[in-house]
Write an enzyme that holds these catalytic residues in place. Sequence first.
Site, PDB file in Angstrom:
ATOM      1  N   GLU A 112       1.977   0.791   2.510  1.00 54.96           N
ATOM      2  CA  GLU A 112       2.189   1.416   1.198  1.00 54.96           C
ATOM      3  C   GLU A 112       3.552   1.004   0.666  1.00 54.96           C
ATOM      4  O   GLU A 112       4.374   0.435   1.403  1.00 54.96           O
ATOM      5  CB  GLU A 112       2.037   2.945   1.287  1.00 54.96           C
ATOM      6  CG  GLU A 112       0.579   3.346   1.482  1.00 54.96           C
ATOM      7  CD  GLU A 112       0.330   4.838   1.497  1.00 54.96           C
ATOM      8  OE1 GLU A 112       1.182   5.604   1.030  1.00 54.96           O
ATOM      9  OE2 GLU A 112      -0.743   5.223   1.992  1.00 54.96           O
ATOM     10  N   HIS A 227       3.088   9.889  -9.363  1.00 56.14           N
ATOM     11  CA  HIS A 227       2.319   8.850  -8.671  1.00 56.14           C
ATOM     12  C   HIS A 227       1.886   7.826  -9.713  1.00 56.14           C
ATOM     13  O   HIS A 227       1.429   8.195 -10.795  1.00 56.14           O
ATOM     14  CB  HIS A 227       1.097   9.464  -7.984  1.00 56.14           C
ATOM     15  CG  HIS A 227       0.487   8.563  -6.951  1.00 56.14           C
ATOM     16  ND1 HIS A 227      -0.240   7.448  -7.288  1.00 56.14           N
ATOM     17  CD2 HIS A 227       0.517   8.595  -5.606  1.00 56.14           C
ATOM     18  CE1 HIS A 227      -0.633   6.840  -6.173  1.00 56.14           C
ATOM     19  NE2 HIS A 227      -0.189   7.519  -5.138  1.00 56.14           N
ATOM     20  N   ARG A 271       7.731   3.978  -5.821  1.00 51.53           N
ATOM     21  CA  ARG A 271       6.870   4.687  -6.751  1.00 51.53           C
ATOM     22  C   ARG A 271       7.471   4.912  -8.129  1.00 51.53           C
ATOM     23  O   ARG A 271       6.786   4.809  -9.144  1.00 51.53           O
ATOM     24  CB  ARG A 271       6.567   6.063  -6.165  1.00 51.53           C
ATOM     25  CG  ARG A 271       5.148   6.176  -5.809  1.00 51.53           C
ATOM     26  CD  ARG A 271       4.869   7.438  -5.141  1.00 51.53           C
ATOM     27  NE  ARG A 271       3.941   7.090  -4.083  1.00 51.53           N
ATOM     28  CZ  ARG A 271       3.377   7.945  -3.278  1.00 51.53           C
ATOM     29  NH1 ARG A 271       3.677   9.227  -3.375  1.00 51.53           N
ATOM     30  NH2 ARG A 271       2.532   7.552  -2.387  1.00 51.53           N
ATOM     31  N   HIS A 336       3.012  14.311  -8.991  1.00 49.89           N
ATOM     32  CA  HIS A 336       2.408  14.220  -7.662  1.00 49.89           C
ATOM     33  C   HIS A 336       3.129  15.061  -6.609  1.00 49.89           C
ATOM     34  O   HIS A 336       2.487  15.742  -5.815  1.00 49.89           O
ATOM     35  CB  HIS A 336       2.423  12.746  -7.251  1.00 49.89           C
ATOM     36  CG  HIS A 336       1.707  12.436  -5.981  1.00 49.89           C
ATOM     37  ND1 HIS A 336       0.362  12.703  -5.803  1.00 49.89           N
ATOM     38  CD2 HIS A 336       2.130  11.873  -4.821  1.00 49.89           C
ATOM     39  CE1 HIS A 336      -0.007  12.305  -4.596  1.00 49.89           C
ATOM     40  NE2 HIS A 336       1.047  11.826  -3.968  1.00 49.89           N
ATOM     41  N   ARG A 371      10.566  10.307  -2.759  1.00 45.54           N
ATOM     42  CA  ARG A 371       9.941  10.324  -1.435  1.00 45.54           C
ATOM     43  C   ARG A 371       9.260   8.994  -1.122  1.00 45.54           C
ATOM     44  O   ARG A 371       8.541   8.439  -1.961  1.00 45.54           O
ATOM     45  CB  ARG A 371       8.905  11.456  -1.372  1.00 45.54           C
ATOM     46  CG  ARG A 371       8.143  11.508  -0.075  1.00 45.54           C
ATOM     47  CD  ARG A 371       7.219  12.701  -0.041  1.00 45.54           C
ATOM     48  NE  ARG A 371       6.200  12.664  -1.057  1.00 45.54           N
ATOM     49  CZ  ARG A 371       5.052  12.002  -0.958  1.00 45.54           C
ATOM     50  NH1 ARG A 371       4.758  11.304   0.117  1.00 45.54           N
ATOM     51  NH2 ARG A 371       4.179  12.045  -1.942  1.00 45.54           N
TER      52      ARG A 371
HETATM   53  C1  SIN Z   1      -1.393   8.085  -1.759  1.00 45.57           C
HETATM   54  O1  SIN Z   1      -2.366   8.028  -1.027  1.00 45.57           O
HETATM   55  O2  SIN Z   1      -1.076   7.226  -2.553  1.00 45.57           O
HETATM   56  C2  SIN Z   1      -0.529   9.285  -1.670  1.00 45.57           C
HETATM   57  C3  SIN Z   1       0.307   9.188  -0.496  1.00 45.57           C
HETATM   58  C4  SIN Z   1       1.563   9.975  -0.722  1.00 45.57           C
HETATM   59  O3  SIN Z   1       1.687  10.698  -1.691  1.00 45.57           O
HETATM   60  O4  SIN Z   1       2.487   9.810   0.077  1.00 45.57           O
END
Ligand code: SIN
Length: 523
Positions: A112, A227, A271, A336, A371
């Site tokens: 990620e 998000h 993000r 988010h 975060r």
């Molecule tokens: C996601 O699956 O993109 C959310 C994961 C997160 O908020 O850390």
Amino acid sequence: VIARQRIVVIGSGSAGLIAALELSEAHDVTLVTKLELTESNTRWAQGGIAVAMSSDDTVAEHIEDTLRAGAGLCNPEAVAVLCAEGPARIRDLIRLGVGFDQQNGELSRGLEAAHTRPRVLHAGGDATGLSIELALARAVRAANVTLLEHTFAADLVLENNRVTGLIIIDPNGNRRQLSADTVILASGGAGQLFLHTTNPSVATGDGAALALRAGAEIADAEFYQFHPTALATADTFLISEAVRGEGAVLLDRAGRRFMQAIDERAELAPRDVVARGIALQMAAQDGEPVLLDATGLERTHGAGFLARRFPSIHAACLERGFDWTQQPIPVTPAAHYWMGGVRTDLVGRTSVPGLYAVGEVACTGVHGANRLASNSLLESLVFAHRCATFLNSEDASHFAENAQDHREKVLALPDITSVSMPKTLRDRTTLQTLLWNAAGIERNGASMRAALEQLLQWQVEGTDIASLETANLLTVARAVVTAALAREESRGAHFRNDFPTTSPAWQHSLVYAQPIAHEVAAC
Ligand code: SIN
């Protein structure tokens, strides 16, 4: 031998369930939750849990990535605890029956944004939160925990500034008091502050509002994470960052990639960068959502990959009329996760004796200004366990200052009882629209000053649960905007177009209000 306490836990996401479970042998534990046991933000978490557990990864690298994403505002001690204790907490979940996905006999790891390597464990493809929630709920139901479902935590009861209980509203609408030696807030975030959110309807900031009314400090309230990719439908269904981690790309309405021109990490930049990039692109195309193209993954990994790797998202897209195996899907940023929250030390103690907070409602400083993806479930596991271990081993004692950076801006919330012309806030959407426009992805002083003036005038009438939730959102909104207005810089998720650069002088903010006494006689 430790003294047996009456402990009330508020909230039934992963933090609340772990705290209740681990305290249930040594104490008399009651768990209060507003809907059924398994409804929570945890349940809806998709991507997974970030943890350094593979031979090619190290805790030090996980710490580094977390600190970098946090934009200079993380509490390094909290980050070290999070990353170092994470693996043991994952093993606890495996013992409780959480079936993390595996490949070739090893835990599968997704990538990620802002992680230097793949380290995101997942379960059921993209149903990580649900798998954890169900396993923990099963364990709590089998433990010696009194469950009060469909029960609303209305206010804390204080005596001599110490928490001595909680006023609840039971499923029949009756108010009553629960006596408690310790109350643990594990009530999650406040995504419902904003018009567009990935959070479920329960995320109304109740714990933070209770804490503020009890005189607790709220730290770093201005930092709300948006998000980048929610499906651009009325319910803004989350499209996990793990989809971009697998290689999906963002396109403008003409089908061109635009993130490469904004950041060399493109779709996998932090993000805040991607959310702002999308917001800018949307503004440049008359507000039209951008597109997330995952069709290439079907070509590289074979037909059926998306349904296999992301079964929940695949089903959600089809239900809403999108076949993402064939066509790009429209996406938009949405609120988010709240990095701010009730200020705690590393075992969950707040500034109010007898009151603890764990999970998203708490602010240990672990996330700083932004975060790192998939650190939130980990935070819940690690800090709920630490809180329970502390309460299982020592008498609850007063908040002990931990070695945080003390360059804090302390902000008293204006006294709203002195507002001369209060106005009734008639519906929650009006509040959510104001916050989205004035304190969303891009902020500035003029619109936040106007918003705060409005927020201070509004009052919520009604004593039904929905009205009480809206009143809690209003309380949290005042804290968020007060702190965001005071922070005259841009950092992490807090972006001000009138102060677009980061100023090293700024560290944490703390918001507090005068405590409001709530005695059972007032019920
Ligand atoms: C996601 O699956 O993109 C959310 C994961 C997160 O908020 O850390």
